[in-house]
Design a protein around this motif. Structure first.
Motif, short mmCIF file in Angstrom:
data_model
loop_
_atom_site.label_atom_id
_atom_site.label_comp_id
_atom_site.label_asym_id
_atom_site.label_seq_id
_atom_site.Cartn_x
_atom_site.Cartn_y
_atom_site.Cartn_z
N VAL A 195 0.58 0.87 4.08
CA VAL A 195 0.42 -0.12 3.01
C VAL A 195 -1.02 -0.61 2.97
N ASN A 196 -1.63 -0.84 4.13
CA ASN A 196 -3.02 -1.33 4.17
C ASN A 196 -4.02 -0.32 3.63
N ASN A 197 -3.59 0.92 3.46
CA ASN A 197 -4.49 1.97 2.96
C ASN A 197 -4.01 2.58 1.64
N GLY A 198 -3.11 1.88 0.94
CA GLY A 198 -2.69 2.30 -0.39
C GLY A 198 -1.61 3.36 -0.45
N LEU A 199 -0.97 3.65 0.68
CA LEU A 199 0.10 4.65 0.75
C LEU A 199 1.44 3.93 0.81
N LEU A 200 2.35 4.29 -0.08
CA LEU A 200 3.66 3.65 -0.13
C LEU A 200 4.66 4.38 0.76
N PRO A 201 5.20 3.71 1.79
CA PRO A 201 6.29 4.28 2.58
C PRO A 201 7.62 3.78 2.01
N VAL A 202 8.44 4.68 1.49
CA VAL A 202 9.75 4.30 0.94
C VAL A 202 10.81 4.70 1.95
N ALA A 203 11.40 3.71 2.61
CA ALA A 203 12.48 3.95 3.56
C ALA A 203 13.80 3.83 2.82
N THR A 204 14.57 4.92 2.81
CA THR A 204 15.84 4.92 2.09
C THR A 204 16.84 5.89 2.72
N PRO A 205 18.09 5.49 2.79
CA PRO A 205 19.11 6.42 3.29
C PRO A 205 19.33 7.60 2.33
N GLU A 206 18.79 7.50 1.12
CA GLU A 206 18.93 8.56 0.12
C GLU A 206 17.95 9.71 0.34
N ALA A 207 17.09 9.61 1.35
CA ALA A 207 16.07 10.65 1.57
C ALA A 207 16.69 12.02 1.78
N ALA A 208 17.79 12.11 2.53
CA ALA A 208 18.43 13.40 2.77
C ALA A 208 18.92 14.02 1.47
N ALA A 209 19.50 13.21 0.59
CA ALA A 209 19.97 13.72 -0.70
C ALA A 209 18.80 14.17 -1.56
N LEU A 210 17.69 13.45 -1.49
CA LEU A 210 16.49 13.86 -2.24
C LEU A 210 15.96 15.19 -1.72
N ARG A 211 15.92 15.34 -0.38
CA ARG A 211 15.44 16.61 0.18
C ARG A 211 16.31 17.77 -0.31
N ALA A 212 17.60 17.56 -0.34
CA ALA A 212 18.52 18.61 -0.80
C ALA A 212 18.30 18.91 -2.28
N ALA A 213 18.08 17.89 -3.08
CA ALA A 213 17.89 18.09 -4.52
C ALA A 213 16.57 18.79 -4.83
N ILE A 214 15.54 18.50 -4.05
CA ILE A 214 14.23 19.13 -4.28
C ILE A 214 14.21 20.56 -3.77
N GLY A 215 14.79 20.80 -2.63
CA GLY A 215 14.79 22.14 -2.05
C GLY A 215 13.40 22.59 -1.66
N GLN A 216 13.09 23.84 -1.93
CA GLN A 216 11.81 24.43 -1.54
C GLN A 216 10.71 24.28 -2.59
N LYS B 183 -0.17 -6.11 -1.76
CA LYS B 183 -1.26 -5.32 -1.16
C LYS B 183 -1.47 -4.02 -1.93
N LEU B 184 -0.38 -3.29 -2.19
CA LEU B 184 -0.50 -2.01 -2.89
C LEU B 184 -1.01 -2.18 -4.31
N MET B 185 -0.46 -3.16 -5.03
CA MET B 185 -0.83 -3.33 -6.43
C MET B 185 -2.27 -3.84 -6.59
N ASN B 186 -2.74 -4.60 -5.60
CA ASN B 186 -4.10 -5.15 -5.69
C ASN B 186 -5.13 -4.36 -4.90
N GLY B 187 -4.68 -3.37 -4.13
CA GLY B 187 -5.61 -2.62 -3.29
C GLY B 187 -6.11 -3.42 -2.11
N TRP B 188 -5.25 -4.28 -1.57
CA TRP B 188 -5.64 -5.18 -0.49
C TRP B 188 -5.22 -4.66 0.87
N ASP B 189 -5.98 -5.06 1.90
CA ASP B 189 -5.54 -4.93 3.28
C ASP B 189 -5.27 -6.35 3.78
N ASP B 190 -5.08 -6.52 5.09
CA ASP B 190 -4.74 -7.84 5.63
C ASP B 190 -5.84 -8.87 5.39
#
Length: 194
Positions: free
Chosen positions: A105-126, A158-165
């Protein structure tokens, strides 16, 4: 760093769990100047061992959908630098190491933690699929699926404004000054005399 509100790009799968910071950027590359960028070192050893690595097949990808416990290991902020310098703006996984998520977050990268990640991986495939993230609504669209994600107000700002701590603290400079002045007036005995 520039802030952002929406991001559109391509999502690819990194179907691995426990991707640690030493895998994201091996320590031997951290002697390189950050000014030159760390993107070329991202997942170096994994890429070297896999001729069909997803980011090599889809070099324009800007979103990774990975397995649980992404960014575990050391507190190496260079791991986030490598992702950002390689053009990755969003990582989706079931879970993240806490220090990695904060550095992200402090460097502009969004980490999305979700239990749906496995379903997304399956839907995207290779392949690579179009993806869109909206920070204001906390909504992710990828592989024909729409999902809301949790994001603290602080991380969102932080993400929307480009801010760190430090920038976040500066945003409260007036409140800090007011508190100091009230404290000094109410507890003059606690302040050293000039």
């Amino acid at each position: 760093m520039a802030g952002w509100t929406t991001h559109e790009g391509e999502a690819v799968v990194l179907d691995r769990r426990d991707v640690d910071t030493d895998q994201l950027i091996p320590a031997r590359f951290m002697s390189a100047s950050r000014a030159e960028g760390y993107g070329r070192f991202l997942l170096h050893d994994l890429r070297e061992d896999d001729a069909d690595f997803p980011l090599d097949r889809h070099p324009g990808a800007s979103m990774l959908v990975a397995g649980p416990n992404f960014g575990c290991g050391s507190s190496r902020e260079a791991a986030v630098y490598a992702l950002v310098d390689a053009g990755i703006r969003v990582v989706v996984a079931e879970s993240f190491a806490d220090i990695f998520a904060g550095n992200a977050v402090n460097n502009g990268l969004l980490p999305v933690a979700t239990p749906e990640a496995a379903a997304l991986r399956a839907a995207i495939g290779q392949g690579a699929v179009p993806a869109r993230v909206d920070l204001a609504s906390r909504r992710l669209s990828v592989a024909g699926q729409e999902l809301n994600f949790a994001l603290s107000e602080t991380a969102q700002a932080k993400l929307m404004n480009g801010w760190d701590d430090i920038d976040l603290t500066r945003a409260h400079a007036g409140d800090i000054r007011n508190f100091r002045d009230r404290r000094k007036a109410d507890h003059a005995w606690a302040w050293p005399s000039a």
